[in-house]
Design an enzyme around this catalytic site. Structure first.
Site, PDB file in Angstrom:
ATOM      1  N   HIS A 171       0.821  -1.226   0.000  1.00  0.00           N
ATOM      2  CA  HIS A 171       0.000   0.000   0.000  1.00  0.00           C
ATOM      3  C   HIS A 171       0.842   1.258   0.000  1.00  0.00           C
ATOM      4  O   HIS A 171       0.370   2.310   0.413  1.00  0.00           O
ATOM      5  CB  HIS A 171      -0.957  -0.022   1.204  1.00  0.00           C
ATOM      6  CG  HIS A 171      -1.933  -1.153   1.136  1.00  0.00           C
ATOM      7  ND1 HIS A 171      -2.538  -1.684   2.238  1.00  0.00           N
ATOM      8  CD2 HIS A 171      -2.380  -1.873   0.079  1.00  0.00           C
ATOM      9  CE1 HIS A 171      -3.339  -2.675   1.868  1.00  0.00           C
ATOM     10  NE2 HIS A 171      -3.260  -2.821   0.567  1.00  0.00           N
ATOM     11  N   CYS A 189       4.217  13.800  -7.176  1.00  0.00           N
ATOM     12  CA  CYS A 189       3.269  14.713  -7.821  1.00  0.00           C
ATOM     13  C   CYS A 189       2.098  13.909  -8.375  1.00  0.00           C
ATOM     14  O   CYS A 189       2.287  12.901  -9.057  1.00  0.00           O
ATOM     15  CB  CYS A 189       3.971  15.456  -8.966  1.00  0.00           C
ATOM     16  SG  CYS A 189       2.827  16.447  -9.946  1.00  0.00           S
ATOM     17  N   CYS A 201       4.337  20.771  -7.063  1.00  0.00           N
ATOM     18  CA  CYS A 201       5.407  20.026  -7.762  1.00  0.00           C
ATOM     19  C   CYS A 201       6.399  21.019  -8.373  1.00  0.00           C
ATOM     20  O   CYS A 201       5.989  21.981  -9.041  1.00  0.00           O
ATOM     21  CB  CYS A 201       4.765  19.166  -8.857  1.00  0.00           C
ATOM     22  SG  CYS A 201       5.960  18.468 -10.016  1.00  0.00           S
ATOM     23  N   CYS A 252       5.931  20.581 -12.423  1.00  0.00           N
ATOM     24  CA  CYS A 252       4.745  20.945 -13.225  1.00  0.00           C
ATOM     25  C   CYS A 252       3.724  21.749 -12.422  1.00  0.00           C
ATOM     26  O   CYS A 252       2.681  22.131 -12.940  1.00  0.00           O
ATOM     27  CB  CYS A 252       4.078  19.674 -13.769  1.00  0.00           C
ATOM     28  SG  CYS A 252       3.069  18.827 -12.536  1.00  0.00           S
ATOM     29  N   GLY A 297      -1.199  -9.056  12.858  1.00  0.00           N
ATOM     30  CA  GLY A 297      -1.733  -7.721  13.136  1.00  0.00           C
ATOM     31  C   GLY A 297      -2.566  -7.149  12.021  1.00  0.00           C
ATOM     32  O   GLY A 297      -2.474  -5.956  11.729  1.00  0.00           O
TER      33      GLY A 297
END
Ligand code: BV8
Ligand code: ZN
Length: 253
Positions: A119, A127, A155, A158, A195
């Site tokens: 994950h 970005c 960013c 960009c 867990g």
């Protein structure tokens, strides 16, 4: 809690051991799990409502602030005995694959390498438009005032929003990491599920693949998750106690 001899024997004889961890493995480092109602700043939100692309589009500063608050806690946290026991396991079995659903770096800070992050991680923002990695300042973000939103950085390349380098609900898992995790689950002799509430898919399907491949499957969790009936062993207790105990018994002659 006594560890069944058959489990110790199964781990001792394993050629390939897989450990899958969830938020419970970091709980004894002081990091909240997903299913405990949000603490402090965020009790009025559910994680599932903030960890989505839509939430970030709707209110980037709220979501970025939440992740910075979590990153601050991760940076202040220390690996716990569960993380260190997994690092020790690496030296006790011929092959260990560590797969985590967690977005902290506590496995790495306990000396486990490599770690498959299904994950993503809090520590590698990028970005949202051009995916340029964003270098975070080294110092720990200061404690945001109560419920403060923090506008995400822009960013450098960009001008798009920088977003957390995590996989949100509704987003695909990184292909390479997912394929490595599936291969490991299908080829291991013993699979420890540590867990995790085994709710989030597709991560929760890995233990089923291990079962289908004939592996010995084990859950380490102080609370029932409902999958106990499909596992070889279900040890009820905290990972920070049970994993070091398993390692201690493995090291007995
Ligand atoms: C995908 C990163 C599809 C972000 C995370 C309906 C609508 C939309 C989607 C779905 C849907 N139904 C199902 C889905 C799929 C969805 C999903 O599974 N939803 C759940 C809520 C049902 N999954 C996805 O969206 C995934 N992507 O499916 O893409 C797709 C396909 C094609 C094309 C496009 C898309 C993406 C899922 C990843 C989400 N991101 N994290 C962030 O961190 O902010 S998941 C997040 O939640 C965590 O990373 C973690 O993985 C998960 C929480 O699970 P746990 O780790 O298990 O934590 P939890 O709190 O639940 O449990 C802790 C456990 O520890 C408890 O059991 C407790 O008893 C135990 N414990 C406590 N103390 C201890 C302990 N154990 C041991 N020792 C202790 N001391
Ligand atoms: Zn960009």
């Amino acid at each position: 809690m006594e560890i069944p001899d058959r489990l110790i024997a199964a781990i001792r004889s394993a050629r390939h051991l897989v450990v899958l961890t969830g938020a419970g493995a970091s709980y004894e480092s002081g990091l909240a799990t997903f299913r405990t109602p949000q603490t402090g700043l965020w009790e009025r939100f559910r994680a599932e409502d903030l960890a989505t692309p839509a939430a970030f589009q709707r209110d980037p500063a709220l979501v970025w602030g939440w992740y910075e608050w979590r990153r601050m806690h991760v940076m202040r946290a220390k690996p716990n005995p569960a993380h260190f026991a997994i690092t020790t396991l690496q030296a006790l079995v011929p092959r260990l694959t560590v797969i985590t659903q967690n977005v902290d770096d506590l496995h790495e800070r306990a000396g486990t390498h490599p770690v498959i992050h299904l994950h993503g991680t809090l520590l590698a923002p990028l970005c949202e438009r051009c995916r340029e990695p964003h270098v975070l300042p080294r110092e720990i973000p200061e404690e945001p005032e109560n419920g403060r939103s923090v506008p995400p950085p822009g960013c450098g390349r960009c001008g798009g929003h920088i977003r957390p380098g995590v996989v949100w609900f509704g987003e695909e898992l990184p292909r390479h990491e997912w394929e490595s995790a599936v291969r490991a689950a299908a080829s291991c002799d013993t699979f420890l599920c540590v867990g995790t509430s085994s709710i989030v898919q597709p991560a929760a399907s890995l233990v089923e693949r291990a079962n289908e491949a004939g592996a010995v499957t084990v859950q380490i969790n102080p609370n029932p998750t409902g999958i106990e009936g499909r596992l070889s062993f279900a040890l009820s207790g905290p990972a920070g106690t049970l994993l070091p105990e398993i390692v201690r018994q493995l090291q007995l002659a």
